[in-house]
Design a protein around this motif. Structure first.
Motif, short mmCIF file in Angstrom:
data_model
loop_
_atom_site.label_atom_id
_atom_site.label_comp_id
_atom_site.label_asym_id
_atom_site.label_seq_id
_atom_site.Cartn_x
_atom_site.Cartn_y
_atom_site.Cartn_z
N GLY A 265 47.33 -30.45 13.40
CA GLY A 265 48.59 -31.47 14.09
C GLY A 265 49.10 -31.85 13.48
N PHE A 266 48.92 -32.92 12.60
CA PHE A 266 49.57 -33.38 11.53
C PHE A 266 50.85 -32.88 10.80
N ILE A 267 50.32 -31.66 10.54
CA ILE A 267 50.91 -30.63 9.44
C ILE A 267 51.77 -29.94 10.39
N GLY A 268 51.64 -29.78 11.70
CA GLY A 268 52.29 -29.28 12.67
C GLY A 268 53.54 -29.88 12.98
N VAL A 269 53.67 -30.80 13.69
CA VAL A 269 54.36 -31.76 13.53
C VAL A 269 55.48 -32.24 12.08
N LYS A 270 54.80 -32.31 11.25
CA LYS A 270 55.38 -32.93 9.96
C LYS A 270 56.59 -31.43 9.92
N LEU A 271 55.80 -30.08 9.75
CA LEU A 271 56.94 -28.84 10.04
C LEU A 271 58.21 -28.98 10.71
N VAL A 272 57.76 -29.79 11.92
CA VAL A 272 58.98 -29.32 13.10
C VAL A 272 59.58 -30.14 12.67
N LEU A 273 59.14 -31.65 12.49
CA LEU A 273 60.24 -32.99 11.78
C LEU A 273 60.68 -32.50 10.89
N GLU A 274 60.67 -31.81 10.23
CA GLU A 274 61.24 -31.63 8.28
C GLU A 274 62.32 -30.78 8.78
N ALA A 275 61.59 -29.34 10.04
CA ALA A 275 62.79 -28.52 9.88
C ALA A 275 64.28 -29.60 10.74
N LEU A 276 63.89 -30.47 11.67
CA LEU A 276 64.84 -31.05 12.31
C LEU A 276 66.05 -31.98 11.23
N HIS A 277 65.04 -32.39 10.11
CA HIS A 277 65.70 -33.86 9.31
C HIS A 277 66.36 -31.85 8.40
N SER A 278 66.02 -31.46 8.25
CA SER A 278 66.93 -30.12 7.31
C SER A 278 68.15 -29.60 8.17
#
Length: 326
Positions: A265-278
């Motif tokens: 779950g943590f990595i899933g949220v991290k993926l989405v946040l970093e995609a938004l950051h990009s």
């Protein structure tokens, strides 16, 4: 860009170590894999992974080494959950304990080849379609929720034969019992496969199904195909010995599913946040690799210790006499 010689060096080195492992363990008459032997090999493979991470630190920098260690710990942790299914497969096919190490070795080699293909395809797809990061992130969060739901319901993991395994059974005549460690034998002039081949394919293809969540998880930590592959390879290499070392301990790791679910779950949220950051979304943070490494390591330590404490408490409660018996 990782040079070709680095790929050849790591693949050649891994194959050499695996060949040495197979030669040392399986030379001569087949014998059971002892706990002490398993402990030595697990230690050896962990030290090997640490040494590779240190070399990566020296040659490529701390960030790349951090990505490798975070990916390695994640893949190794997820592999522990895979061992439950491996136990089920071994029991279902009644594999003699003396041959289980060879079954796992060949099965995991198959898995390593298939994972390599999967990693190459995943890296190419992510490079071309950035929106896949959102898909991977959502899938990991869904998987995490599903793991918790199944655990709360008390549903046990099961092994169901996949398409490839059913095809092999139909396409090739199979002997009733094992013929030592042979995968094929000739009976009355007819070539037949043994259950040894079937169980090797079962281990290899089942591990590939587990890769459906573990590969997206590590892509959430690094998009470097070289690190993704090496982290997977080192985790898989130590998996066989971990199978024998843990033994009945797996049944005592009652909270491990919650820990793995939290990590996914943590990595899933991290993926989405970093995609938004990009995508230059101002409120979306970029989570550094040291934070990921800390969260993953701390989660596994807490869930493992909590599981062992609960197992000890339950064992003591079971040893105490019932009030009616006093």
């Amino acid at each position: 860009m990782v040079p070709l010689w680095a790929w050849l060096a790591v693949i050649g080195g891994l194959l050499l170590v695996l060949a040495l492992d197979l030669w040392i363990v399986d030379r001569g008459e087949a014998r059971e894999f002892s706990m002490r032997q398993a402990g030595y090999w697990v230690t050896f493979y962990v030290i090997l992974a640490i040494a590779f991470g240190i070399v990566l630190w020296i040659t490529a920098g701390g960030d790349k080494a951090g990505e490798f260690f975070a990916g390695y710990i994640t893949e190794y942790s997820l592999s522990v959950d895979n061992l439950f299914i491996f136990f089920i497969i071994m029991s279902r096919f009644a594999v003699p304990r003396a041959y289980q190490h060879k079954v796992l070795l060949v099965g995991i080699l198959l898995a390593l080849v298939m994972r390599g293909i999967f990693i190459a395809l995943g890296a190419a797809a992510l490079e071309r379609f950035s929106w896949l990061f959102y898909v991977f992130g959502a899938f990991l969060v869904y998987t995490a929720v599903n793991i918790v739901r199944q655990h709360l319901k008390g549903e046990e993991e099961e092994f169901n034969e996949n398409v490839l395994l059913r095809w092999v059974r139909k396409a090739f005549p199979t002997t009733e019992g094992y013929a030592g460690s042979k995968i094929t034998v000739k009976i009355d002039g007819r070539r037949m496969v043994t259950p040894m081949l079937i169980v090797m394919i079962a281990i290899g293809t089942t591990d590939l199904l587990f890769a459906l969540d573990s590969i997206p998880a590590i892509f959430g930590l690094t998009q470097d195909p070289y690190i993704v592959f090496t982290a997977n390879a080192f985790a898989l290499m130590g998996l066989r010995q971990l199978y024998f070392l843990l033994g009945g301990l797996l049944q005592r790791l009652v909270y491990i599913s919650y820990g793995l679910a939290f990590i996914l779950g943590f990595i899933g949220v991290k993926l989405v946040l970093e995609a938004l950051h990009s995508s230059n979304v101002p409120w979306a943070p970029e989570i550094p690799i040291w934070v990921s490494l800390t969260v993953i390591g701390t989660t596994m330590v807490i869930t493992t210790v909590a599981s062992l404490i609960k197992a000890r408490i339950d064992a003591r409660a079971g040893e105490q006499p019932h009030p009616e018996q006093v």
